[in-house]
Write an enzyme that holds these catalytic residues in place. Sequence first.
Site, PDB file in Angstrom:
ATOM      1  N   CYS A 146       0.793  -1.230   0.000  1.00 15.46           N
ATOM      2  CA  CYS A 146       0.000   0.000   0.000  1.00 15.46           C
ATOM      3  C   CYS A 146       0.824   1.279   0.000  1.00 15.46           C
ATOM      4  O   CYS A 146       0.256   2.368  -0.050  1.00 15.46           O
ATOM      5  CB  CYS A 146      -0.957  -0.001   1.189  1.00 15.46           C
ATOM      6  SG  CYS A 146      -1.859  -1.543   1.357  1.00 15.46           S
ATOM      7  N   HIS A 280      -4.090   7.803   5.606  1.00 14.57           N
ATOM      8  CA  HIS A 280      -4.183   6.430   5.107  1.00 14.57           C
ATOM      9  C   HIS A 280      -5.590   5.906   5.375  1.00 14.57           C
ATOM     10  O   HIS A 280      -6.199   5.309   4.496  1.00 14.57           O
ATOM     11  CB  HIS A 280      -3.134   5.553   5.776  1.00 14.57           C
ATOM     12  CG  HIS A 280      -3.003   4.215   5.151  1.00 14.57           C
ATOM     13  ND1 HIS A 280      -2.748   4.033   3.805  1.00 14.57           N
ATOM     14  CD2 HIS A 280      -3.098   2.959   5.681  1.00 14.57           C
ATOM     15  CE1 HIS A 280      -2.696   2.740   3.535  1.00 14.57           C
ATOM     16  NE2 HIS A 280      -2.902   2.070   4.651  1.00 14.57           N
ATOM     17  N   HIS A 317      -9.927   1.058  -1.017  1.00 19.61           N
ATOM     18  CA  HIS A 317      -8.482   0.932  -0.871  1.00 19.61           C
ATOM     19  C   HIS A 317      -7.921   0.334  -2.155  1.00 19.61           C
ATOM     20  O   HIS A 317      -8.235  -0.800  -2.517  1.00 19.61           O
ATOM     21  CB  HIS A 317      -8.153   0.045   0.322  1.00 19.61           C
ATOM     22  CG  HIS A 317      -6.721   0.127   0.761  1.00 19.61           C
ATOM     23  ND1 HIS A 317      -5.721   0.637  -0.025  1.00 19.61           N
ATOM     24  CD2 HIS A 317      -6.117  -0.258   1.922  1.00 19.61           C
ATOM     25  CE1 HIS A 317      -4.570   0.568   0.616  1.00 19.61           C
ATOM     26  NE2 HIS A 317      -4.787   0.040   1.807  1.00 19.61           N
TER      27      HIS A 317
END
Length: 391
Positions: A146, A280, A317
């Site tokens: 990520c 995030h 995401h």
Amino acid sequence: MHEVVVTGYGVFTAFGPGVSALRRGVFSGTPAFAEVNRFDSSRYRAHYAAEYSVGALSQLTVLRSCVKEALSCSGQDGAGAPVLLGTSGDHTSNVEFWRAHAARNDDEENDSAGAGVMHSLPGLLPELIGEEFNFGRPRLAFVNACVAATNAIAYGAHLISIGKAQSVICGGAFVVNEDVFAKFDSGRALTTEALMRPFSRGRKGLLHGDGAAILVLESAEHAWRRGAAPLGIVRGWGLAADAHHPVQPHPAGRGLAAAARAALRVAGVSADEVGYVNAHGTGTPRNDPAEALALRQIFGDRAGRVPVSSTKSTTGHMLEATGAVEAVITLLALADGLLPPTAGFVDADPDCPVDCVPLRARPAPVSIALSLNAAFGGANAALVLGAPPSR
């Protein structure tokens, strides 16, 4: 050190291709989640994702779209520029390989399956894009989950800042697929709801989303010399590892705070100058409190007053692509003077005492923003982004 500016970007999300679709979806606070239709999710706990529902998708397909948009926006062809991409490879090819492996009856099918594996290699993607668009070298794939696209941007900015390149093509791509979905589902990281609820009481996990973005970075001198109008500045970048746990963030957010502090040092700005944070913000029980504590380390007593939103609450995401898409969103916020909201918010969580811009976008003139990303394995990355400069 050379100043690094962004002169073009292209993006693809579940809202559709292009920056205009991204702006409409994210800044309206409209989540893109629906029942998965790319594969049968009935065997899994979770059943939702942010998918672009028109036609078949691959990482190569969406990256082509993003590169074309970014180069058009930048007003150049990018010939000879390094290409740096966050990607874990095409997982569709992995699935096809194992299906062919299970069904094969002869050597011909075995050879076909082997070719499918080659297409799944992460390093193939920047090579294919590089050849198609006549980009230069290096052509690198960043595979650290990520933070992959954030790392690609950071490395590209570093190359420009030290004079190793005048222009760099960087970004990342991820397409929702059953292989990765199954892994996250088995780890109970996915919520069973049709919404993500970052920083909210009662949040239950994340949801995946299709995403890709390409940014054209240049030295400011190179951009001005050819008459390009920068869309923003990459002022600083920082990377850190907390080595706390294979999949859990450090509970005090130490790695994320360290990455942010490093990015601020490179940028030469103080935390007091930061007016917005694109967090995030995965909506998981462990990540959000850890990130809130990281923000406390970064901003001190200002932590509860600095606007902090999670745009994953609308896009999902996007894993290896998320840092690039969120960099574009942050640049749009700086240029438009409008902060994107955190969708899905229900109620404040005392463990996440942040101003998460709940539900609705907020007008705010901001000149410096921070974009944060974290990944499995304790990897953390941060970008300090600035509003478009005046010549």
